[in-house]
Design an enzyme around this catalytic site. Structure first.
Site, PDB file in Angstrom:
ATOM      1  N   HIS A   1      79.685  27.144   9.710  1.00 33.17           N
ATOM      2  CA  HIS A   1      79.331  25.783   9.304  1.00 33.17           C
ATOM      3  C   HIS A   1      78.183  25.739   8.293  1.00 33.17           C
ATOM      4  CE1 HIS A   1      81.417  23.938  13.096  1.00 33.17           C
ATOM      5  NE2 HIS A   1      82.253  24.270  12.143  1.00 33.17           N
TER       6      HIS A   1
ATOM      7  N   CYS B   1      76.390  21.517 -10.623  1.00 34.75           N
ATOM      8  CA  CYS B   1      76.695  22.823 -11.238  1.00 34.75           C
ATOM      9  C   CYS B   1      77.069  23.881 -10.199  1.00 34.75           C
ATOM     10  CB  CYS B   1      75.523  23.305 -12.096  1.00 34.75           C
ATOM     11  SG  CYS B   1      74.115  23.900 -11.153  1.00 34.75           S
TER      12      CYS B   1
ATOM     13  N   VAL C   1      76.528  26.422  30.596  1.00 38.32           N
ATOM     14  CA  VAL C   1      75.962  25.756  31.775  1.00 38.32           C
ATOM     15  C   VAL C   1      77.021  24.916  32.485  1.00 38.32           C
ATOM     16  CG1 VAL C   1      73.535  25.707  31.056  1.00 38.32           C
ATOM     17  CG2 VAL C   1      75.085  23.908  30.268  1.00 38.32           C
TER      18      VAL C   1
HETATM   19  P1  OAD Z   1      77.996  21.050  21.349  1.00 37.64           P
HETATM   20  O1  OAD Z   1      76.775  20.224  21.376  1.00 37.64           O
HETATM   21  O2  OAD Z   1      79.300  20.382  21.158  1.00 37.64           O
HETATM   22  O3  OAD Z   1      78.105  21.889  22.701  1.00 37.64           O
HETATM   23  C1  OAD Z   1      77.012  22.598  23.222  1.00 37.64           C
HETATM   24  C2  OAD Z   1      77.503  23.415  24.393  1.00 37.64           C
HETATM   25  O4  OAD Z   1      76.437  24.200  24.863  1.00 37.64           O
HETATM   26  C3  OAD Z   1      77.992  22.574  25.593  1.00 37.64           C
HETATM   27  O5  OAD Z   1      79.214  23.115  26.067  1.00 37.64           O
HETATM   28  C4  OAD Z   1      76.877  22.748  26.621  1.00 37.64           C
HETATM   29  O6  OAD Z   1      77.373  22.726  27.958  1.00 37.64           O
HETATM   30  C5  OAD Z   1      76.359  24.115  26.266  1.00 37.64           C
HETATM   31  N1  OAD Z   1      74.950  24.369  26.604  1.00 37.64           N
HETATM   32  C6  OAD Z   1      73.895  23.532  26.513  1.00 37.64           C
HETATM   33  N2  OAD Z   1      72.766  24.152  26.839  1.00 37.64           N
HETATM   34  C7  OAD Z   1      73.091  25.436  27.126  1.00 37.64           C
HETATM   35  C8  OAD Z   1      72.358  26.596  27.514  1.00 37.64           C
HETATM   36  N3  OAD Z   1      71.030  26.564  27.664  1.00 37.64           N
HETATM   37  N4  OAD Z   1      73.040  27.744  27.733  1.00 37.64           N
HETATM   38  C9  OAD Z   1      74.388  27.797  27.592  1.00 37.64           C
HETATM   39  N5  OAD Z   1      75.132  26.738  27.230  1.00 37.64           N
HETATM   40  C10 OAD Z   1      74.500  25.579  26.984  1.00 37.64           C
HETATM   41  O7  OAD Z   1      77.741  22.187  20.241  1.00 37.64           O
HETATM   42  P2  OAD Z   1      78.804  23.069  19.465  1.00 37.64           P
HETATM   43  O8  OAD Z   1      79.911  23.500  20.332  1.00 37.64           O
HETATM   44  O9  OAD Z   1      78.038  24.100  18.714  1.00 37.64           O
HETATM   45  O10 OAD Z   1      79.420  20.893  13.549  1.00 37.64           O
HETATM   46  O11 OAD Z   1      79.354  22.006  18.415  1.00 37.64           O
HETATM   47  C11 OAD Z   1      80.260  22.398  17.455  1.00 37.64           C
HETATM   48  C12 OAD Z   1      80.005  21.679  16.158  1.00 37.64           C
HETATM   49  O12 OAD Z   1      79.950  20.261  16.390  1.00 37.64           O
HETATM   50  C13 OAD Z   1      78.674  21.961  15.525  1.00 37.64           C
HETATM   51  O13 OAD Z   1      78.681  23.164  14.766  1.00 37.64           O
HETATM   52  C14 OAD Z   1      78.486  20.776  14.626  1.00 37.64           C
HETATM   53  C15 OAD Z   1      78.888  19.683  15.599  1.00 37.64           C
HETATM   54  O14 OAD Z   1      79.341  18.523  15.032  1.00 37.64           O
HETATM   55  C16 OAD Z   1      79.097  20.481  12.330  1.00 37.64           C
HETATM   56  O15 OAD Z   1      78.040  19.940  12.072  1.00 37.64           O
HETATM   57  C17 OAD Z   1      80.184  20.698  11.313  1.00 37.64           C
END
Ligand code: OAD
Length: 260
Positions: free
Chosen positions: A114, A125, A209
């Protein structure tokens, strides 16, 4: 066999990460309680249309995110992943995160699906600039052509960077283990990566989690915070690697010499 065995015995283990891996560094996730998309509307901040309408507003938001990450430090989850790579176990880290914390923890082969908060790109440019710290003026301008710079991240409705995607798919097809950590697994095409790996026969080990959209295909689900579970997993993997070395003290040459 447990998850540590599977990882220790792997030939091509890859890691697929999301915002949850950086949560313990104080970087907010997107979904769930306290997530960015609870407080902000993605269509106002993370789309090409939003940028065309109000580049200053979009940059203010990205500058704030840069500031949060600039103040933050990698956490034990990032370090554990980097250690597994240094041990030769992890071959690539495929991340949806734009914060650069994997690299700061020492991960070398990082595929950023991303983009990065630490790059800006000229909309006129196409020049790409590396940023060492949060931008000062918003919106920043291209030093070469005066055009508007945009964050070099992927916005909703945009394709993923081609080269990064191709590398990620290649690793996924080759992987025998995919360690999925801290992602909700709902944003495509990025979320295809663990599915592609699984389809090619990889074992899926998930750290989260709570259950995610990836959990139905996970062979091992390690519930807990990435900053706690991953260092424990890395420790176990190290033990298994050294036990294997001790229990097979004779390398290929010794096998050769035992022949009549
Ligand atoms: P999310 O915010 O959708 O998900 C975060 C995940 O991390 C959830 O499943 C939580 O349960 C888990 N979580 C939270 N704290 C944690 C911890 N301490 N240890 C382990 N797990 C934990 O984030 P992403 O999956 O990264 O895209 O989201 C995907 C994309 O959506 C991002 O890259 C972004 C967003 O829109 C763009 O901006 C294009």
């Amino acid at each position: 066999m447990d998850a540590a065995d599977v990882v220790a015995k792997s030939k091509h283990c890859i890691v697929f990460t999301g915002a949850g891996v950086s949560a313990e560094s104080g970087v907010p996730t997107f979904r769930g309680a306290g997530g960015l998309w609870e407080r902000y509307r993605p269509e106002e901040l993370a789309t090409p249309e939003a940028f065309a309408k109000d580049p200053e507003l979009v940059w203010r938001w990205y500058r704030w995110r840069q500031e949060v990450v600039h103040r933050a430090a990698p956490n034990p989850a990032h370090y554990a992943i980097a250690e597994l790579e240094a041990l030769g176990v992890v071959k690539a880290v495929i991340t949806q995160n734009v914060d650069g914390l994997h690299q700061r923890a020492g991960s070398r082969n990082v595929v950023e699906l991303h983009g990065s908060l630490w790059r800006a790109r000229c909309v006129k440019c196409g020049a790409v600039y590396r940023l060492e710290k949060p931008v000062e003026e918003v919106p920043p301008r291209c030093p070469r052509c005066g055009g508007l710079l945009r964050p070099d991240v992927v916005w909703f409705g945009e394709p993923l960077p081609q080269e990064a995607w191709a590398r990620a798919v290649e690793h996924a097809a080759e992987a025998d283990v995919v360690l999925v950590a801290g992602t909700s697994g709902v944003v495509y095409p990025a979320a295809y990566i663990p599915h592609i790996a699984k389809k090619h026969g990889a074992v899926v080990v998930e750290v989260n989690v709570e259950e995610s959209a990836i959990t139905p295909i996970a062979d091992f689900f390690l519930r807990g915070r990435a900053g706690e579970v991953l260092p424990r997993l890395a420790e176990e993997v190290k033990k298994r690697l050294s036990t294997r070395r001790e229990s097979s003290p004779r390398g290929p040459s010794a096998i050769g010499s035992s022949q009549p």
